[in-house]
Design a protein around this motif. Structure first.
Motif, mmCIF file in Angstrom:
data_model
loop_
_atom_site.group_PDB
_atom_site.id
_atom_site.type_symbol
_atom_site.label_atom_id
_atom_site.label_comp_id
_atom_site.label_asym_id
_atom_site.label_seq_id
_atom_site.Cartn_x
_atom_site.Cartn_y
_atom_site.Cartn_z
ATOM 1 N N UNK A 426 0.845 -1.181 0.000
ATOM 2 C CA UNK A 426 0.000 0.000 0.000
ATOM 3 C C UNK A 426 0.889 1.243 0.000
ATOM 4 N N UNK A 427 0.588 2.187 -0.923
ATOM 5 C CA UNK A 427 1.385 3.395 -1.071
ATOM 6 C C UNK A 427 0.494 4.604 -0.808
ATOM 7 N N UNK A 428 0.843 5.379 0.199
ATOM 8 C CA UNK A 428 0.054 6.581 0.476
ATOM 9 C C UNK A 428 0.371 7.637 -0.568
ATOM 10 N N UNK A 429 -0.674 8.141 -1.243
ATOM 11 C CA UNK A 429 -0.486 8.988 -2.416
ATOM 12 C C UNK A 429 0.185 10.306 -2.068
ATOM 13 N N UNK A 430 -0.197 10.951 -0.977
ATOM 14 C CA UNK A 430 0.246 12.326 -0.725
ATOM 15 C C UNK A 430 1.610 12.433 -0.055
ATOM 16 N N UNK A 431 2.274 11.303 0.198
ATOM 17 C CA UNK A 431 3.569 11.370 0.855
ATOM 18 C C UNK A 431 4.714 11.511 -0.129
ATOM 19 N N UNK A 432 4.487 11.171 -1.355
ATOM 20 C CA UNK A 432 5.554 11.282 -2.336
ATOM 21 C C UNK A 432 6.492 10.106 -2.311
ATOM 22 N N UNK A 433 6.751 9.571 -1.177
ATOM 23 C CA UNK A 433 7.564 8.372 -1.061
ATOM 24 C C UNK A 433 6.685 7.252 -0.534
ATOM 25 N N UNK A 434 7.069 6.028 -0.832
ATOM 26 C CA UNK A 434 6.214 4.884 -0.522
ATOM 27 C C UNK A 434 6.285 4.524 0.945
ATOM 28 N N UNK A 435 5.116 4.288 1.486
ATOM 29 C CA UNK A 435 5.028 3.658 2.793
ATOM 30 C C UNK A 435 4.452 2.275 2.574
ATOM 31 N N UNK A 436 5.204 1.231 2.845
ATOM 32 C CA UNK A 436 4.816 -0.127 2.466
ATOM 33 C C UNK A 436 4.421 -0.909 3.709
ATOM 34 N N UNK A 437 3.271 -1.529 3.598
ATOM 35 C CA UNK A 437 2.845 -2.450 4.644
ATOM 36 C C UNK A 437 2.424 -3.753 3.974
ATOM 37 N N UNK A 438 2.655 -4.854 4.565
ATOM 38 C CA UNK A 438 2.263 -6.136 3.999
ATOM 39 C C UNK A 438 0.990 -6.649 4.628
ATOM 40 N N UNK A 439 0.081 -7.119 3.805
ATOM 41 C CA UNK A 439 -1.172 -7.700 4.300
ATOM 42 C C UNK A 439 -1.209 -9.148 3.888
ATOM 43 N N UNK A 440 -1.176 -10.021 4.850
ATOM 44 C CA UNK A 440 -1.161 -11.453 4.559
ATOM 45 C C UNK A 440 -2.546 -12.038 4.793
ATOM 46 N N UNK A 441 -3.214 -12.358 3.684
ATOM 47 C CA UNK A 441 -4.527 -12.978 3.808
ATOM 48 C C UNK A 441 -4.483 -14.459 3.465
ATOM 49 N N UNK A 442 -3.317 -15.017 3.348
ATOM 50 C CA UNK A 442 -3.209 -16.439 3.045
ATOM 51 C C UNK A 442 -3.178 -16.711 1.554
ATOM 52 N N UNK A 443 -3.481 -17.943 1.199
ATOM 53 C CA UNK A 443 -3.443 -18.391 -0.200
ATOM 54 C C UNK A 443 -4.820 -18.275 -0.839
ATOM 55 N N UNK A 444 -4.829 -17.848 -2.101
ATOM 56 C CA UNK A 444 -6.076 -17.727 -2.852
ATOM 57 C C UNK A 444 -6.079 -18.775 -3.961
ATOM 58 N N UNK A 445 -6.961 -19.762 -3.922
ATOM 59 C CA UNK A 445 -7.096 -20.663 -5.067
ATOM 60 C C UNK A 445 -7.931 -19.973 -6.162
ATOM 61 N N UNK A 446 -7.423 -19.902 -7.392
ATOM 62 C CA UNK A 446 -8.128 -19.331 -8.530
ATOM 63 C C UNK A 446 -8.401 -20.435 -9.545
ATOM 64 N N UNK A 447 -9.651 -20.559 -9.939
ATOM 65 C CA UNK A 447 -10.069 -21.634 -10.838
ATOM 66 C C UNK A 447 -10.612 -21.021 -12.118
ATOM 67 N N UNK A 448 -10.194 -21.556 -13.271
ATOM 68 C CA UNK A 448 -10.716 -21.044 -14.541
ATOM 69 C C UNK A 448 -12.195 -21.390 -14.657
ATOM 70 N N UNK A 449 -12.990 -20.402 -15.084
ATOM 71 C CA UNK A 449 -14.443 -20.559 -15.121
ATOM 72 C C UNK A 449 -14.895 -21.577 -16.164
ATOM 73 N N UNK A 450 -14.371 -21.455 -17.363
ATOM 74 C CA UNK A 450 -14.805 -22.292 -18.488
ATOM 75 C C UNK A 450 -13.591 -22.749 -19.275
ATOM 76 N N UNK A 451 -13.735 -23.807 -20.093
ATOM 77 C CA UNK A 451 -12.611 -24.222 -20.943
ATOM 78 C C UNK A 451 -12.159 -23.073 -21.851
#
Length: 839
Positions: A426-451
């Motif tokens: 996450x980068x705060x827009x008005x600071x000019x320099x990046x403020x980085x924080x990590x958000x760990x929500x675990x693993x996301x399984x992504x499945x293709x909808x159709x062939x």
């Protein structure tokens, strides 16, 4: 030879030997009834599968000779190789079903299962170069250019098909009999059933020679007509017979898991005249490059809300920040020249030539670089703050799986699921320099909808796709049958049973040729009263038609739809392939299949010039067949383009007397001889692929919406323009329609006829000093003859002197009659612009 061993001893000692062998086999190893039923069933339907493939070859050759393969459709070789009608695949599916029903257990010999039949289908293709050489597309003769040669080619492909069928049928008959009487108990006793010298096989092979002699050899140069492997053979017919025997032998090996020496079977010589063809494909491990589809928003992640993801907690963005819930839309973060998503295939995939056949490999996402389309708003301790979101692949090594199915020679479809362990920055827009924080929500399984489609060969030459490697696997590329390769978007979503709230839609990196393949279907139209006209001016209804003493009727009919909604239905009889980078074009046959109109006002019929009667009129189609028309479609932008069309009409008029309900029926073709007449569209007409529901249009098709205009690919607003069709050379017949219930485009053309061309101006209203040509029309002058296109619609009523009418000239030709004098000059001088003899 083999069939004699199955059916006849030939001598007493041989007979005794055969009897004793048979008794021993019956006692010790006779095939069970269930296994025999399985073997016979598989052979029967495998032969039907093979015959279906050969019939498709016959059909493709015939269509090519008649020049009936669509210009944008498959070539003759693609027609044969890719099963364009699906008949071979249907026969294979039937073989699979019969195998499942009849083969509960696996016989110990003579059995491969459905894939044996599929291998035999592939072997059918090796016979084609024997006849036509390796360039089938140029070798097939057309009936127009060489009728005798085309006839000869057709007869010979048919006779070779029957030769293969006779050899397989003879083998199956022998096998069935041997299994029944116990003489066939293993592979060694089964193989002699393949017998090219059998009565029916010999007859079929002899017919090949007779076909060559009777239909071809007397008048044609065989090397020219058949530029294949038998070119310059000392005995052309014998060469073809050898190929038929070779092909049949290889097919028998494939279907029955035998080891026949086909090199000896075809001509009794070990001369390598019949060898097993190479088959199969192997796709090694590699990388697949994607870019997130659409400019932005092709990917998204939802925190909290209706998803199963937790909200980002309080104080995450700083002391006093509130929890964040909402959807974050994402797009590619990096340089468009580089992929933002890369997936690695960790293993190879082998296909041995069967259609369809599947293969599986593990996959892993190795690069992900997405950024939010706009900042998210966080309520911080000192007020609202704007933060951009970046999503990258985490350091985990979680893998997924890709399941690929090969359904044609150059690819097929795939589905996949992968596990993503993202890191959110996450980068705060008005600071000019990046403020980085990590958000760990675990693993996301992504499945293709159709062939999703994939192509084997590199499609980059026409599609612009930038592959990661040259591993012969291009996901998202559709190339089925040699048409223009195009891009379809694999869609990944985390639905049940996985947590929802995540999606990622990607397309092959760099691909510019989007897919647009519109299947055959119907187009619905609605007719507004008074815009459609039919005149009996030049072909009057005869005297006494309505009743004895009734006068001829030579007036006009103003017509409109007799039902609410669609009153006119046009059927598109073929598929439209408009894939690739616009502009693309396609043509399909069409037919008017439904017409339901009624007069806007009754007509007046007189008797001896007086005694008027009012009659209502209904117009429907005759049940008689008429020639097909044509629809020429051009795709000019991402969501549509323009088209022109023509179709034939055979109308039936039903007249109903208002006074007593008496009816009279008139067949325009049979009673007046004025049809079936052709209606051609006036100018180009817009269409769209995806319809904006706000237009209110009622449509028949889900992917082709004629009469709907989207002026530019970046404009979302759509509206409907009326479409005019007129009859060339027959003034007075015009049909103006539009999509039912559709919001009309707000502008139109207002033109005033004058001594030369009158004046023409745009208006937003139907009120003007001249003739209003309908919402959506313009004052464009395509041919530069100083006559607006809207006036050049061949609608003059020549029966009545002094009529004011639109000029009966061609809007795309400044000199309609070709006499060297432009239309506007002839009109100004009082000449007929449609008559070359009236300068």
């Amino acid at each position: 030879m083999g069939i004699q061993q199955c059916r006849s001893a030939g001598s007493l000692s041989a007979a005794l030997l055969l009897v004793s062998t048979t008794i021993y086999a019956t006692a010790e190893a006779q095939v069970s009834a269930d296994d025999a039923g399985c073997l016979n069933t598989v052979n029967k339907f495998a032969q039907k599968l093979v015959d279906t493939q050969f019939k498709e070859i016959d059909s493709c050759v015939k269509l090519a000779s008649k020049e009936s393969l669509a210009a944008e459709g498959p070539t003759p070789s693609q027609c044969i190789q890719n099963d364009v009608n699906g008949k071979v695949l249907s026969a294979f599916v039937k073989l699979q079903g019969k195998d499942e029903d009849a083969c509960a257990s696996t016989p110990s010999f003579g059995y491969v299962g459905p894939n044996g039949g599929n291998d035999a289908v592939l072997l059918a293709h090796i016979h084609v170069p024997v006849i036509f050489g390796n360039d089938l597309d140029t070798a097939i003769l057309t009936r127009a250019a060489d009728p005798d040669g085309a006839k000869c080619q057709g007869k010979l492909t048919k006779s070779t098909r029957k030769g293969v069928a006779a050899l397989l049928k003879g083998f199956n008959k022998c096998k069935k009999g041997g299994l029944k009487d116990g003489s066939i108990v293993d592979q060694s006793t089964l193989e002699p059933c393949f017998d090219p010298s059998g009565k029916k096989a010999d007859k079929a092979l002899t017919k090949i020679a007779n076909t060559v002699l009777d239909k071809c050899a007397d008048t044609l140069d065989l090397d020219t007509v058949f530029p294949g492997d038998c070119t310059s053979a000392s005995n052309f017919a014998a060469c073809l017979a050898r190929s038929v025997t070779c092909t049949s032998c290889l097919m028998t090996n494939a279907i029955d898991s035998l080891a026949l020496d086909c090199d000896l079977q075809d001509n009794a010589a070990a001369d390598l005249s019949c060898v097993e063809p190479p088959a199969g494909d192997f796709i090694p491990a590699g990388f697949d490059c994607f870019e997130t589809a659409t400019d932005c928003g092709g990917a998204s992640i939802e925190f909290g809300g209706g998803s199963n993801n937790p909200p980002i907690p309080a104080d995450f963005f700083g002391l006093g920040s509130q929890p964040f819930e909402g959807v974050v839309e994402l797009g590619g973060a990096g340089d468009p020249a580089f992929p933002d998503t890369i997936i690695e295939r960790l293993g190879g995939m082998a296909f041995d030539g069967h259609f369809p056949q599947t293969a599986t490999t593990d996959i892993q996402i190795v690069q992900l670089d997405l950024v939010s389309c706009q900042p998210i708003t966080i309520q911080g301790g000192s007020g609202p703050e704007q933060w951009m979101v970046q999503v990258q692949a985490g350091p985990g090594d979680a893998t997924g799986q890709l399941d690929a199915s090969k359904t044609h020679a150059n690819g097929g479809t795939f589905t996949s699921q992968m596990v993503v362990q993202p890191v959110f920055n996450f980068f705060r827009v008005d600071l000019g320099t990046a403020t980085i924080n990590g958000a760990d929500l675990g693993s996301f399984p992504l499945v293709s909808d159709t062939p999703t489609p994939w192509a084997k060969s590199d499609p980059g030459l026409t599609s612009g796709v930038a592959p990661c490697d040259t591993s012969a696997f291009f996901p998202g590329m559709l190339d089925d049958g040699g048409r223009i390769p195009c891009c379809e978007e694999p869609a990944y979503d985390a639905g049940a049973p996985f947590p929802d709230g995540h999606k990622h839609v990607v397309k092959p990196h760099g691909c510019i040729g989007d897919c647009m393949r519109i299947p055959a279907g119907d187009d619905c139209w609605s007719t507004e009263c008074g815009t459609t006209k039919f005149t009996f001016c030049e072909n009057p209804i005869p005297a006494d038609f309505f009743d004895p003493g009734s006068d001829p009727f030579d007036g006009d009919l103003g017509l409109g739809g007799s039902v609410s909604g669609a009153d006119t239905l046009v059927e598109r009889l073929g598929d439209l392939d408009l894939s690739g980078l616009a502009p693309t074009a396609a043509t399909v046959p069409i037919q008017l299949v439904e017409l339901s109109l009624q007069s806007c006002a009754p007509i007046t019929v007189t008797f001896g010039g007086g005694s008027p009667e009012d009659w209502d009129v209904d117009v429907d189609l005759s049940g008689a067949s008429v020639p097909n028309g044509a629809l020429d479609v051009t795709r000019t932008h991402d969501n549509g383009g323009t088209f022109s069309s023509e179709f034939n009409v055979h109308p039936i008029f039903t007249f109903t007397r208002q006074a007593d309900g008496q009816t009279r029926v008139l067949d325009a073709v049979n009673d007046l001889g004025i049809g079936p007449f052709l209606l051609e569209s006036i100018g180009s007409v817009p269409w769209v692929n995806d319809l904006d529901p706000t237009t209110g249009a009622s449509t028949c098709s889900t992917d082709f919406h004629p009469g709907v205009d989207q002026n530019h690919e970046t404009t979302d607003t759509q509206c409907c323009r009326p479409t005019g069709h007129a009859t060339p050379g027959q003034p007075g017949h015009i049909h103006v329609t539009g999509p039912p219930n559709c919001s009309a485009c707000p502008t139109g053309a207002c033109c005033t006829p004058g001594a030369l061309i009158g004046t023409c101006s745009e208006t937003t209203s139907g009120t003007c000093g001249g003739d209003y040509f309908g919402d959506g029309t313009t004052c464009t002058d395509s041919d530069g003859d100083n006559i607006p296109d809207a006036m050049e619609v061949n609608e003059c009523n020549s029966c009545f002197a002094g009529d004011t009418c639109r000029f009966p000239t061609n809007p795309n030709d400044p000199d309609t009659d070709g006499d060297g004098i432009d239309d506007d000059v002839e009109i100004a001088g009082g000449s007929d612009p449609c008559d070359p003899l009236d300068p």
